[in-house]
Design an enzyme around this catalytic site. Structure first.
Site, short mmCIF file in Angstrom:
data_model
loop_
_atom_site.label_atom_id
_atom_site.label_comp_id
_atom_site.label_asym_id
_atom_site.label_seq_id
_atom_site.Cartn_x
_atom_site.Cartn_y
_atom_site.Cartn_z
N ASP A 1 3.09 -19.84 -0.83
CA ASP A 1 2.76 -18.89 -1.91
C ASP A 1 4.03 -18.47 -2.63
O ASP A 1 5.12 -18.54 -2.07
CB ASP A 1 2.09 -17.65 -1.28
CG ASP A 1 1.42 -16.76 -2.31
OD1 ASP A 1 1.38 -17.15 -3.50
OD2 ASP A 1 0.95 -15.68 -1.92
N LYS A 2 3.83 -18.06 -3.87
CA LYS A 2 4.94 -17.41 -4.59
C LYS A 2 4.47 -16.03 -5.01
O LYS A 2 3.27 -15.81 -5.21
CB LYS A 2 5.39 -18.24 -5.78
CG LYS A 2 4.63 -18.02 -7.08
CD LYS A 2 5.33 -17.07 -8.02
CE LYS A 2 4.34 -16.65 -9.09
NZ LYS A 2 4.53 -15.48 -9.79
N HIS A 3 5.40 -15.12 -5.11
CA HIS A 3 5.02 -13.77 -5.54
C HIS A 3 6.12 -13.25 -6.47
O HIS A 3 7.30 -13.49 -6.25
CB HIS A 3 4.88 -12.85 -4.34
CG HIS A 3 4.17 -11.57 -4.68
ND1 HIS A 3 2.80 -11.46 -4.69
CD2 HIS A 3 4.64 -10.35 -5.04
CE1 HIS A 3 2.45 -10.23 -5.03
NE2 HIS A 3 3.55 -9.53 -5.26
N SER A 4 5.67 -12.56 -7.48
CA SER A 4 6.63 -12.02 -8.45
C SER A 4 6.79 -10.53 -8.22
O SER A 4 5.86 -9.85 -7.78
CB SER A 4 6.08 -12.29 -9.85
OG SER A 4 6.55 -11.34 -10.76
N THR B 1 -1.97 -10.00 -11.68
CA THR B 1 -2.71 -11.27 -11.68
C THR B 1 -4.22 -11.05 -11.51
O THR B 1 -5.03 -11.73 -12.12
CB THR B 1 -2.16 -12.18 -10.57
OG1 THR B 1 -0.76 -12.36 -10.83
CG2 THR B 1 -2.83 -13.53 -10.55
N ARG C 1 2.05 4.77 -6.26
CA ARG C 1 3.35 4.49 -6.90
C ARG C 1 3.17 4.13 -8.36
O ARG C 1 3.98 4.50 -9.21
CB ARG C 1 4.06 3.34 -6.15
CG ARG C 1 4.58 3.75 -4.78
CD ARG C 1 5.02 2.53 -3.98
NE ARG C 1 6.05 1.78 -4.65
CZ ARG C 1 6.10 0.43 -4.69
NH1 ARG C 1 5.17 -0.29 -4.08
NH2 ARG C 1 7.07 -0.18 -5.31
N SER D 1 6.10 -3.58 0.12
CA SER D 1 4.81 -3.79 -0.54
C SER D 1 4.51 -5.28 -0.65
O SER D 1 3.44 -5.75 -0.27
CB SER D 1 4.86 -3.15 -1.94
OG SER D 1 3.77 -3.54 -2.70
N LYS E 1 1.88 -7.80 2.30
CA LYS E 1 0.71 -8.61 1.91
C LYS E 1 0.94 -10.08 2.25
O LYS E 1 0.05 -10.80 2.67
CB LYS E 1 0.44 -8.45 0.41
CG LYS E 1 -0.14 -7.10 0.06
CD LYS E 1 -0.22 -6.89 -1.43
CE LYS E 1 1.12 -6.72 -2.07
NZ LYS E 1 1.19 -5.89 -3.26
N LYS E 2 2.17 -10.54 2.05
CA LYS E 2 2.47 -11.96 2.27
C LYS E 2 2.48 -12.28 3.76
O LYS E 2 2.03 -13.34 4.18
CB LYS E 2 3.81 -12.32 1.62
CG LYS E 2 3.80 -12.12 0.11
CD LYS E 2 2.81 -13.03 -0.55
CE LYS E 2 2.25 -12.48 -1.82
NZ LYS E 2 1.24 -13.32 -2.44
#
Ligand code: URA
Length: 453
Positions: free
Chosen positions: A93-96, A133, A181, A196, A200-201
């Protein structure tokens, strides 16, 4: 001067924990664990949780506190394991860290699936001035972001990728804290963003993760030093938790691509995946393509799906050119209840009012106040001002002119998509003020500014 040492007995009431952090002390693991428990069972009120978040924004957390917070948030709910699902492929996975016009997940998840990975992508909603997203995907009629773990696995088998929400069982502590937040100006904190994202990851049971740490006016890390600190924190905590993690620091000093706003970004992602945008040769905003390929290449190498970055980039380009990535996206959308033929009939809603933003003078786009552009989308209704607000999928900015683009006086800098005339008028003024025009083309920062491994 170091604050004096405290003598502490646990468990402490929330106000005492907040006071400690407010005064600059490191919190004990027991305090952090009690805070995370309180987020889930309601033992901490919204006011108390937001107050602690603000204290962390000001006072920070050290590596141990950040790791404890991440671990506690990860285990605040279910932790997925994919071994029983027998994909026979790495789960990646990628996360920004969040940006404006950042639709990269919509493009990258199916590209990675087409390159032999499974992509169980747990995504978020808009946060502050940035888009989310999940909000984008919900612009597709019928698309369900909330799935039970067994359906999550079924969609992954069918499509290779599934972009969904964390669901009530995954990292529930983050869900509550994230919403608070978002509306209390407490996003911009390296430890809070680290916990955060990674909670999740880590709960998603991944084999490899790449993080897109955005840097610039549209990012939560506006300066290279903050972006570097955030990238290092994410990689350190992720790796320590046993997840192979890399971070790229990428340019977010301008809107990514040409659109910002939920349905508009889905349309742009579809055009990218199907090649209807004309492909690389016609791309007037190359940062989006370059960052997508760079993130994907890092991940394929990290997961052992490509020998090196050149081979990985070639595989990703083949996935686009062959239509395989688009097909994976279509299968995911179908499996999650969205339009059956999304590539040809996405059924995206459109805004009733569309107004061009005229350039006040002739010149070259020298810079964009990207945060202001993100806030303009929020003000149009494309983001939230309070937790739980509905977002309007139709609104946003299209045809956003990139840095270096030359305009004549009166030519559009962007096109506002709005729900009504009054909102359009306000956005036109905000967008006009967010662009700086100059006589000569400015130097462009590199799309990828650093890699942290
Ligand atoms: N994305 C997240 O998931 N969390 C943050 O805190 C910021 C960006």
């Amino acid at each position: 001067m170091r604050p004096p040492a405290e003598v502490i007995r646990h468990p402490r009431p929330p106000a005492e924990v907040i006071r400690s952090k407010r005064d600059g002390h490191a919190l004990a693991d027991a305090d952090i664990e009690a805070f995370v428990r309180g987020l889930v069972d309601g033992g901490w009120s919204d006011a108390q949780a937001a107050a602690l978040a603000m204290a962390v924004v000001w006072r920070g957390m050290d590596g141990r506190e950040t790791t404890t917070l991440t671990r506690a948030m990860t285990h605040s709910g279910q932790v997925l394991r994919w071994a029983d699902a027998r994909f026979g492929k790495p789960a990646i996975d990628k996360h920004s860290t969040g940006g404006v016009g950042d639709k990269l997940s919509l493009m990258l998840a199916p590209m990675l699936a087409a390159c032999g990975a499974v992509v169980p992508m747990i995504s978020g909603r808009g946060l502050g001035h940035t888009g989310g997203t999940l909000d984008k995907l919900e612009a597709l009629p019928g698309y369900r972001v909330q799935v039970e773990p067994d359906e999550f696995a079924r969609v992954l088998h069918a499509a290779g990728c599934a972009i969904v929400s964390a669901g009530p069982q995954l990292a529930p502590a983050d869900r509550r804290l994230y919403a608070l937040r978002d509306v209390t100006a407490t996003v911009e904190s390296v430890p809070l963003i680290t916990a955060s994202i990674l909670s999740k990851k880590l709960a998603a049971g991944l084999d490899a993760l790449v993080l897109d740490v955005k840097c610039g006016a549209g990012a939560f890390a506006p300066t290279p030093a903050t972006a570097q600190a955030l990238a290092e924190s994410l990689v350190r905590v992720g790796t320590a938790a046993g997840l192979p993690t890399r971070a790229l620091i990428t340019d977010q000093d301008a809107v990514l691509g040409h659109t910002a706003g939920n349905a508009l970004e889905v349309r742009e992602a579809l055009d990218f995946l199907t090649g209807r945008d004309g492909g690389a040769a016609h791309d007037t905003e190359p940062v989006q393509r370059a960052v997508t390929l760079a993130l994907g290449a890092q991940l394929l190498v990290l997961a052992g799906l490509a020998a090196d970055e050149a081979a990985a980039t070639a595989a990703l380009q083949r996935a686009l050119a062959s239509g395989a990535a688009a097909e994976h996206f279509a299968r995911m959308v179908r499996a999650l209840g969205g339009p059956a033929d999304v590539l040809n009939d996405a059924q995206l809603p459109t805004a009733p009012v569309q107004r061009a933003v005229p350039a006040p003078r002739a010149g070259v786009v020298a810079s964009q106040d990207t945060r202001a552009l993100g806030l303009a989308v929020v003000a149009l209704g494309g983001g939230r001002l309070r937790p739980g607000d509905a977002v309007d999928p139709r609104v946003g900015l299209a045809a956003v002119r990139p840095r270096g683009h030359r305009v004549a006086a009166g030519e559009p800098l962007a096109v506002v998509h709005a729900a009504d005339e009054a909102a359009a008028e306000q956005a036109v003024r905000a967008v006009q003020a967010a662009f700086t025009l100059a006589d000569a083309a400015p130097a462009q920062p590199p799309a990828v500014q650093g890699v942290v491994a």
